[in-house]
Write a protein that holds these residues in place. Structure first.
Motif, mmCIF file in Angstrom:
data_model
loop_
_atom_site.group_PDB
_atom_site.id
_atom_site.type_symbol
_atom_site.label_atom_id
_atom_site.label_comp_id
_atom_site.label_asym_id
_atom_site.label_seq_id
_atom_site.Cartn_x
_atom_site.Cartn_y
_atom_site.Cartn_z
ATOM 1 N N ASP A 371 0.831 -1.222 0.000
ATOM 2 C CA ASP A 371 0.000 0.000 0.000
ATOM 3 C C ASP A 371 0.860 1.265 0.000
ATOM 4 O O ASP A 371 0.579 2.219 -0.710
ATOM 5 N N GLN A 372 1.915 1.256 0.827
ATOM 6 C CA GLN A 372 2.767 2.455 0.900
ATOM 7 C C GLN A 372 3.550 2.634 -0.398
ATOM 8 O O GLN A 372 3.797 3.749 -0.837
ATOM 9 N N TYR A 373 3.920 1.517 -1.002
ATOM 10 C CA TYR A 373 4.628 1.597 -2.287
ATOM 11 C C TYR A 373 3.716 2.249 -3.322
ATOM 12 O O TYR A 373 4.122 3.167 -4.042
ATOM 13 N N THR A 374 2.456 1.797 -3.374
ATOM 14 C CA THR A 374 1.498 2.376 -4.325
ATOM 15 C C THR A 374 1.305 3.872 -4.029
ATOM 16 O O THR A 374 1.360 4.706 -4.929
ATOM 17 N N ALA A 375 1.075 4.185 -2.736
ATOM 18 C CA ALA A 375 0.758 5.571 -2.375
ATOM 19 C C ALA A 375 1.943 6.511 -2.620
ATOM 20 O O ALA A 375 1.798 7.554 -3.257
ATOM 21 N N LEU A 376 3.122 6.125 -2.140
ATOM 22 C CA LEU A 376 4.253 7.060 -2.168
ATOM 23 C C LEU A 376 5.020 7.033 -3.490
ATOM 24 O O LEU A 376 5.458 8.072 -3.983
ATOM 25 N N ILE A 377 5.188 5.853 -4.040
ATOM 26 C CA ILE A 377 6.014 5.748 -5.254
ATOM 27 C C ILE A 377 5.146 5.903 -6.516
ATOM 28 O O ILE A 377 5.457 6.688 -7.399
ATOM 29 N N GLU A 378 4.046 5.153 -6.565
ATOM 30 C CA GLU A 378 3.260 5.174 -7.810
ATOM 31 C C GLU A 378 2.341 6.407 -7.900
ATOM 32 O O GLU A 378 2.175 6.992 -8.957
ATOM 33 N N LEU A 379 1.723 6.773 -6.747
ATOM 34 C CA LEU A 379 0.785 7.906 -6.791
ATOM 35 C C LEU A 379 1.420 9.221 -6.327
ATOM 36 O O LEU A 379 0.805 10.276 -6.418
ATOM 37 N N GLY A 380 2.628 9.140 -5.785
ATOM 38 C CA GLY A 380 3.356 10.355 -5.379
ATOM 39 C C GLY A 380 2.761 11.084 -4.188
ATOM 40 O O GLY A 380 2.937 12.300 -4.034
ATOM 41 N N ARG A 381 2.084 10.336 -3.265
ATOM 42 C CA ARG A 381 1.538 11.001 -2.065
ATOM 43 C C ARG A 381 2.667 11.537 -1.200
ATOM 44 O O ARG A 381 3.761 11.000 -1.188
ATOM 45 N N GLU A 382 2.345 12.566 -0.405
ATOM 46 C CA GLU A 382 3.375 13.258 0.373
ATOM 47 C C GLU A 382 3.761 12.540 1.661
ATOM 48 O O GLU A 382 4.929 12.464 2.006
#
Ligand code: MG
Length: 388
Positions: A371-382
């Motif tokens: 989930d964190q990989y998707t959020a931070l790396i793929e979706l660029g969340r802060e």
């Protein structure tokens, strides 16, 4: 009824029997008695009906790191089905085998159970693949090992008390875990620690074989030449049953054979030690073990599993995915520590950014890491989320 039997009967039926009395009645002289514990870093008043190692076991069981074991893979990922072991079910199997050994040898079962529940609590997401990836990230900053991380979780990351961090476990339980990270020290450990280590090894060999057969990574012909499988064949009608029954029968027979051999061989070693206490047994160097022949068959099975299962192409894929996710998250958070959850930002100023990012990643379950990989790396969340 003899005087001795009468006295045991009346004491055993006494509902107020204290843990000290129970241990004096049941444990062998060479067991680690709770009353002889070296205590805890932060002293505590004695509990009315739970001994110190019982309290340790309960603290570990109720910790958030223990609950997260249900979301951490042992060898096979959750994408591969629901049959195989997770880190949590492996831990429970180890505790069960270790308690059987401990009870038979009249060792301290509470201490054994506490150490068994703690033994894998420091595993990062994605099993040994995740650990290797994390170690590669921080090798110049103190490195990473799941055994050392278990101590860190138990002593400063878990939050249960207002006046200090950690679970405040006894020194015996913590030193048992420390031994796991320094197995080559040459020092013979407490018998209870040795029991957990042996139970761990018996459990994972048997269940990795079971899981690999069930997942179709191995077939029966490949197993035929293994010494332990041949021993099992002599005891159980493996060839006459269905494939599923055969697998179940093989696994429990393998466990039975090894447990029986370990107990017989260890009881013979301990028969010489009946006058010694826990410390003296360590000083004379008693090492609980299987017979050399059984140990050699076990090593043959382990070499087979290493070649045919742990290096299987399906697992190489998992290894690559784990390495990518862990290392990309590591690089991002190391460069932008302000994206870490608040308490980790505080720790980063005390422990260093590299180590703190490793701690953050190691505490994750497999799903949380995805989930964190998707959020931070793929979706660029802060901001990264906290796992606890
Ligand atoms: Mg283990």
């Amino acid at each position: 009824m003899s005087k001795h039997t009468r006295s045991l009967t009346s004491r055993n039926s006494d509902p107020s029997l204290s843990w000290q009395s129970r241990e004096r009645l049941l444990l062998a002289p060479f067991a680690m008695f709770s009353a002889h514990s070296a205590g805890r870093e932060h002293s505590e008043t004695q509990h009315n009906y739970r001994g110190p190692f019982q309290r340790d076991r309960d603290r570990i069981l109720h910790s958030s790191a223990f609950r997260r074991l249900s979301g951490k893979m042992q060898v096979f990922t959750g994408d591969m089905g629901d049959y195989h072991r997770t880190r949590l079910t492996h831990t429970n199997e180890v505790a069960s085998l270790a308690r059987t050994i401990g009870r038979t040898l009249r060792l301290n079962e509470d201490l054994i159970e506490a150490m068994a529940l703690l033994h894998d609590i420091g595993h990062p997401p994605f099993g040994h693949c995740g650990e290797d990836a994390l170690q590669a990230c921080v090798k110049d900053f103190g490195g990473f090992s799941h055994n050392a991380f278990a101590i860190e979780l138990a002593t400063r990351i878990e939050q249960r008390y207002t006046s200090y961090s950690g679970l405040n476990l006894t020194r015996e339980v913590l030193s048992g875990q420390q031994f796991r990270s320094r197995k080559d020290s040459g020092i013979v450990q407490m018998l209870e620690i040795q029991v957990v280590d042996s139970a761990d090894s018996i459990a994972y060999d048997a269940h990795d074989l079971d899981d690999a057969l069930k997942l179709g990574l191995l077939n029966w012909q490949q197993l035929a030449g293994l010494g332990l499988v041949q021993r099992a064949r002599q005891l159980a009608p493996l060839d006459q049953s269905s494939s599923s029954n055969r697998r179940q029968m093989l696994v429990h027979t393998l466990i039975d054979i090894q447990m029986d051999n370990f107990l017989q061989y260890s009881m013979a070693l301990l028969s010489e030690a009946n006058q010694l206490d826990s410390k003296a047994v360590q000083e004379v160097g008693i090492q609980l073990q299987m017979s050399p022949e059984m140990q050699s068959d076990k090593e043959e099975l382990e070499a087979f599993l290493f070649e045919r299962v742990y290096r299987h192409p399906n697992l190489v894929e998992v290894r690559l995915r784990a390495a990518t996710r862990v290392s990309q998250l590591y690089l991002l958070l190391k460069s932008y520590p302000q994206r870490l959850p608040e308490r980790f930002q505080k720790w980063a100023s005390e422990w260093g950014v590299e180590h703190t990012v490793a701690v953050y990643l190691a505490g994750m379950t497999d799903r949380f890491c995805d989930d964190q990989y998707t959020a931070l790396i793929e979706l660029g969340r802060e901001s990264a989320q906290d796992w606890s």
